[in-house]
Design a protein around this motif. Structure first.
Motif, PDB file in Angstrom:
ATOM      1  N   PRO A  33     -25.229  17.643  16.078  1.00  0.00           N
ATOM      2  CA  PRO A  33     -24.301  17.532  14.948  1.00  0.00           C
ATOM      3  C   PRO A  33     -23.979  16.093  14.571  1.00  0.00           C
ATOM      4  CG  PRO A  33     -23.576  19.258  16.440  1.00  0.00           C
ATOM      5  CD  PRO A  33     -24.717  18.558  17.124  1.00  0.00           C
ATOM      6  N   GLU A  34     -24.005  15.177  15.552  1.00  0.00           N
ATOM      7  CA  GLU A  34     -23.701  13.773  15.273  1.00  0.00           C
ATOM      8  C   GLU A  34     -24.757  13.127  14.381  1.00  0.00           C
ATOM      9  OE1 GLU A  34     -23.829  15.132  18.287  1.00  0.00           O
ATOM     10  OE2 GLU A  34     -21.679  15.207  18.811  1.00  0.00           O
ATOM     11  N   ASP A  35     -25.948  13.735  14.318  1.00  0.00           N
ATOM     12  CA  ASP A  35     -27.027  13.180  13.511  1.00  0.00           C
ATOM     13  C   ASP A  35     -27.022  13.695  12.070  1.00  0.00           C
ATOM     14  OD1 ASP A  35     -27.895  11.856  15.774  1.00  0.00           O
ATOM     15  OD2 ASP A  35     -29.332  13.421  16.333  1.00  0.00           O
ATOM     16  N   VAL A  36     -26.088  14.576  11.765  1.00  0.00           N
ATOM     17  CA  VAL A  36     -26.037  15.193  10.438  1.00  0.00           C
ATOM     18  C   VAL A  36     -25.119  14.384   9.523  1.00  0.00           C
ATOM     19  CG1 VAL A  36     -25.249  17.225   9.164  1.00  0.00           C
ATOM     20  CG2 VAL A  36     -26.538  17.506  11.288  1.00  0.00           C
ATOM     21  N   SER A  37     -25.560  14.164   8.299  1.00  0.00           N
ATOM     22  CA  SER A  37     -24.745  13.480   7.293  1.00  0.00           C
ATOM     23  C   SER A  37     -24.208  14.503   6.291  1.00  0.00           C
ATOM     24  CB  SER A  37     -25.574  12.429   6.547  1.00  0.00           C
ATOM     25  OG  SER A  37     -24.860  11.945   5.415  1.00  0.00           O
ATOM     26  N   ILE A  38     -22.895  14.468   6.069  1.00  0.00           N
ATOM     27  CA  ILE A  38     -22.302  15.321   5.028  1.00  0.00           C
ATOM     28  C   ILE A  38     -21.723  14.448   3.914  1.00  0.00           C
ATOM     29  CG2 ILE A  38     -21.860  17.307   6.516  1.00  0.00           C
ATOM     30  CD1 ILE A  38     -18.955  16.346   6.772  1.00  0.00           C
ATOM     31  N   ASN A  39     -22.245  13.231   3.801  1.00  0.00           N
ATOM     32  CA  ASN A  39     -21.811  12.344   2.720  1.00  0.00           C
ATOM     33  C   ASN A  39     -22.154  12.965   1.364  1.00  0.00           C
ATOM     34  OD1 ASN A  39     -21.035  10.550   4.677  1.00  0.00           O
ATOM     35  ND2 ASN A  39     -22.801   9.209   4.455  1.00  0.00           N
ATOM     36  N   TRP A  40     -21.367  12.610   0.375  1.00  0.00           N
ATOM     37  CA  TRP A  40     -21.557  13.144  -0.968  1.00  0.00           C
ATOM     38  C   TRP A  40     -21.229  12.058  -1.974  1.00  0.00           C
ATOM     39  CZ3 TRP A  40     -17.477  15.104  -4.515  1.00  0.00           C
ATOM     40  CH2 TRP A  40     -18.023  15.724  -5.658  1.00  0.00           C
ATOM     41  N   GLN A  41     -21.972  12.023  -3.071  1.00  0.00           N
ATOM     42  CA  GLN A  41     -21.729  11.048  -4.122  1.00  0.00           C
ATOM     43  C   GLN A  41     -21.768  11.729  -5.473  1.00  0.00           C
ATOM     44  OE1 GLN A  41     -24.142   7.506  -4.002  1.00  0.00           O
ATOM     45  NE2 GLN A  41     -23.629   6.898  -6.095  1.00  0.00           N
ATOM     46  N   ILE A  42     -20.797  11.414  -6.327  1.00  0.00           N
ATOM     47  CA  ILE A  42     -20.796  11.866  -7.715  1.00  0.00           C
ATOM     48  C   ILE A  42     -20.532  10.653  -8.589  1.00  0.00           C
ATOM     49  CG2 ILE A  42     -18.377  12.597  -7.532  1.00  0.00           C
ATOM     50  CD1 ILE A  42     -19.031  14.730  -9.692  1.00  0.00           C
ATOM     51  N   ASP A  43     -21.424  10.419  -9.529  1.00  0.00           N
ATOM     52  CA  ASP A  43     -21.393   9.210 -10.339  1.00  0.00           C
ATOM     53  C   ASP A  43     -21.450   8.003  -9.397  1.00  0.00           C
ATOM     54  OD1 ASP A  43     -19.898   7.156 -12.409  1.00  0.00           O
ATOM     55  OD2 ASP A  43     -20.953   8.750 -13.461  1.00  0.00           O
ATOM     56  N   ALA A  44     -20.523   7.051  -9.527  1.00  0.00           N
ATOM     57  CA  ALA A  44     -20.545   5.862  -8.680  1.00  0.00           C
ATOM     58  C   ALA A  44     -19.683   6.001  -7.439  1.00  0.00           C
ATOM     59  CB  ALA A  44     -20.079   4.648  -9.488  1.00  0.00           C
ATOM     60  N   PHE A  45     -19.102   7.176  -7.228  1.00  0.00           N
ATOM     61  CA  PHE A  45     -18.121   7.351  -6.167  1.00  0.00           C
ATOM     62  C   PHE A  45     -18.738   8.075  -4.975  1.00  0.00           C
ATOM     63  CE2 PHE A  45     -15.905   7.201 -10.232  1.00  0.00           C
ATOM     64  CZ  PHE A  45     -15.069   6.112 -10.014  1.00  0.00           C
ATOM     65  N   LYS A  46     -18.589   7.456  -3.794  1.00  0.00           N
ATOM     66  CA  LYS A  46     -19.170   7.982  -2.571  1.00  0.00           C
ATOM     67  C   LYS A  46     -18.064   8.492  -1.652  1.00  0.00           C
ATOM     68  CE  LYS A  46     -23.066   4.755  -2.787  1.00  0.00           C
ATOM     69  NZ  LYS A  46     -23.818   3.675  -2.083  1.00  0.00           N
ATOM     70  N   PHE A  47     -18.335   9.608  -0.969  1.00  0.00           N
ATOM     71  CA  PHE A  47     -17.348  10.245  -0.103  1.00  0.00           C
ATOM     72  C   PHE A  47     -17.988  10.618   1.227  1.00  0.00           C
ATOM     73  CE2 PHE A  47     -16.326  11.139  -4.523  1.00  0.00           C
ATOM     74  CZ  PHE A  47     -15.003  10.709  -4.601  1.00  0.00           C
ATOM     75  N   ASP A  48     -17.140  10.685   2.248  1.00  0.00           N
ATOM     76  CA  ASP A  48     -17.622  11.022   3.586  1.00  0.00           C
ATOM     77  C   ASP A  48     -17.772  12.518   3.800  1.00  0.00           C
ATOM     78  OD1 ASP A  48     -17.661   8.350   4.253  1.00  0.00           O
ATOM     79  OD2 ASP A  48     -15.637   8.371   5.104  1.00  0.00           O
ATOM     80  N   MET A  49     -17.296  13.318   2.865  1.00  0.00           N
ATOM     81  CA  MET A  49     -17.423  14.768   2.979  1.00  0.00           C
ATOM     82  C   MET A  49     -17.409  15.388   1.588  1.00  0.00           C
ATOM     83  SD  MET A  49     -13.639  15.783   4.391  1.00  0.00           S
ATOM     84  CE  MET A  49     -12.165  14.928   3.840  1.00  0.00           C
ATOM     85  N   PRO A  50     -18.037  16.545   1.431  1.00  0.00           N
ATOM     86  CA  PRO A  50     -18.147  17.176   0.107  1.00  0.00           C
ATOM     87  C   PRO A  50     -16.937  18.040  -0.209  1.00  0.00           C
ATOM     88  CG  PRO A  50     -19.395  18.452   1.691  1.00  0.00           C
ATOM     89  CD  PRO A  50     -18.816  17.284   2.456  1.00  0.00           C
ATOM     90  N   VAL A  51     -15.755  17.433  -0.150  1.00  0.00           N
ATOM     91  CA  VAL A  51     -14.507  18.190  -0.312  1.00  0.00           C
ATOM     92  C   VAL A  51     -13.658  17.573  -1.411  1.00  0.00           C
ATOM     93  CG1 VAL A  51     -12.309  18.806   0.774  1.00  0.00           C
ATOM     94  CG2 VAL A  51     -14.448  19.050   2.054  1.00  0.00           C
ATOM     95  N   ILE A  52     -13.231  18.425  -2.342  1.00  0.00           N
ATOM     96  CA  ILE A  52     -12.280  18.046  -3.384  1.00  0.00           C
ATOM     97  C   ILE A  52     -11.038  18.904  -3.212  1.00  0.00           C
ATOM     98  CG2 ILE A  52     -11.888  17.896  -5.868  1.00  0.00           C
ATOM     99  CD1 ILE A  52     -14.890  17.730  -6.261  1.00  0.00           C
ATOM    100  N   GLY A  53      -9.877  18.274  -3.225  1.00  0.00           N
ATOM    101  CA  GLY A  53      -8.628  19.017  -3.135  1.00  0.00           C
ATOM    102  C   GLY A  53      -8.282  19.636  -4.471  1.00  0.00           C
ATOM    103  N   ALA A  54      -8.061  20.945  -4.499  1.00  0.00           N
ATOM    104  CA  ALA A  54      -7.804  21.647  -5.753  1.00  0.00           C
ATOM    105  C   ALA A  54      -6.503  21.163  -6.387  1.00  0.00           C
ATOM    106  CB  ALA A  54      -7.728  23.151  -5.509  1.00  0.00           C
ATOM    107  N   PRO A  55      -6.496  20.997  -7.710  1.00  0.00           N
ATOM    108  CA  PRO A  55      -5.274  20.562  -8.395  1.00  0.00           C
ATOM    109  C   PRO A  55      -4.270  21.702  -8.514  1.00  0.00           C
ATOM    110  CG  PRO A  55      -7.015  20.949  -9.992  1.00  0.00           C
ATOM    111  CD  PRO A  55      -7.633  21.139  -8.636  1.00  0.00           C
TER     112      PRO A  55
END
Length: 378
Positions: A33-55
């Motif tokens: 699991p330590e070798d897995v990347s869950i990074n995510w990028q949308i447009d120019a913005f990079k994130f460490d996880m593919p999670v958006i907090g619902a408004p």
């Protein structure tokens, strides 16, 4: 080959599947699991996880949006919610949490409608977004299509990085005889910030939304645990099918546009770590979480969860749902977990599922084999 089935002599329909009906098949080599990347990028913005907090007011306050950003995700503030209607919404949040513990309560609904009848204050939109910006995280705010034209200039002037247009269902072409509708394509073209728009639950409406220039499309009707759109309006598309259909629209739009990639974001019905795994396996790039984050100790809902639909003035279609509290926001997302039901260490579970299936990043994991395994067959 058609997968339509006969419902009756006069109507046929496709068979559709919920995330509960789908299972991921680990058929490749395994990884750590330590070798897995869950990074995510949308447009120019990079994130460490593919999670958006619902408004949603039970999920995201300025403070929790900041905290989520610092943990590697993106929080989206509801710019039509309590934080833009009240200078200090703590007392009304406390009141909502103390409502009688009953679904379908006319008294609860009536009081919610009264609370949300307070006018939106443009200066509070500016103040709340400035607070998030000062923390150094990505600033994202959400408006419904009905209020976008009225407040978007205020939002942009406040320095938002990501603009979210979110409704129960949003189309690229809204027809009205009584008012000038929002022209999404023209609107998005004129903005200087990326726009995420939805919900959409089918191939054709999603393809049209992609053609507006949106950076991301929300799949589903939002609200998940707190929405009663199915009961009130009879509208529902099971999420596994909806995500797969819209992922196909994304692929066809890439061919049509010469390679422009639009992110598919599962929004609604993604309540535990297994749901997140299966949403990405069906083709989503990221998930928008409501109930899953409402279980955090820092969540403003105090263990309760509701959406804006619950306070609609004419057609309320949401419940205030008790989701409880399982730990800090960090525990919910990154662990350690003390729960066996998929409500904490969500990202740890995602990394472990990807590692068990042999995939090293999200784009690869979207190719994983899945089976139809209805709940009743288990």
């Amino acid at each position: 080959m058609s997968n339509e089935i006969e419902i009756g002599r006069g109507k046929r329909g496709r068979r559709a599947y919920a995330l509960d009906d789908i299972a991921v098949v680990p058929v490749r080599r395994t990884r750590d699991p330590e070798d897995v990347s869950i990074n995510w990028q949308i447009d120019a913005f990079k994130f460490d996880m593919p999670v958006i907090g619902a408004p949603m007011d039970s999920v995201m306050s300025p403070d929790t949006a900041i905290a989520l950003g610092q943990l590697g995700g993106m929080g989206v503030l509801n710019l039509e919610g309590l934080w833009t209607r009240y200078e200090d919404p703590s007392s009304v949040l406390e009141e909502i949490a103390s409502f009688e513990p009953s679904n379908y309560s006319p008294a609860n609904t009536r009081r919610l409608q009264e609370i949300y009848s307070q006018p939106i204050q443009a200066e509070l939109i500016t103040e709340r977004l400035a607070q998030i910006r000062e923390a150094g995280v990505v600033v994202a705010g959400s408006l419904t299509p009905q209020h976008t034209q009225e407040y978007y200039e205020t939002v942009l002037a406040a320095g938002v990085d990501m603009f979210v247009i979110r409704g129960t269902t949003v189309s690229a072409e809204h027809v009205s005889q009584n008012r000038v509708p929002l022209d999404l394509k023209k609107f998005i073209y004129e903005l200087d910030v990326p726009v995420i728009v939805g919900g959409a639950a089918g191939y054709t409406p999603a393809l049209h939304l992609m053609r507006t220039g949106a950076a991301g499309v929300l799949v589903g009707f939002g609200g998940g645990a707190s929405s009663t759109t199915r009961r009130a309006l009879g509208i529902r598309v099971p999420m596994a099918t909806a995500i797969s259909d819209i992922a196909e629209a994304r692929r066809d739009y890439m061919d049509e546009s010469g390679g422009r990639y639009v992110h598919v974001i599962a929004d609604g019905g993604v309540g535990n770590s297994g749901d997140i795994v299966k949403a990405l396996a069906m083709g989503a790039d990221a998930v928008m979480l409501g109930a899953a984050l409402a279980r955090a100790q820092e969540a403003p809902g105090r263990g309760w969860h509701w959406g804006g639909e619950a306070a609609h003035g004419d057609m309320p279609r949401g419940d205030r749902t008790h989701v409880g509290t399982v730990g800090s926001l960090n525990d919910v997302l990154w662990g350690p977990s003390h729960h066996t039901n998929g409500t904490s260490n969500l990202m740890g579970a995602l990394k472990r599922a990807m590692a068990t299936s042999g995939y090293s990043d999200i784009k690869e994991f979207q190719k994983v084999e899945v089976l139809v395994a209805p709940t009743g067959d288990r």
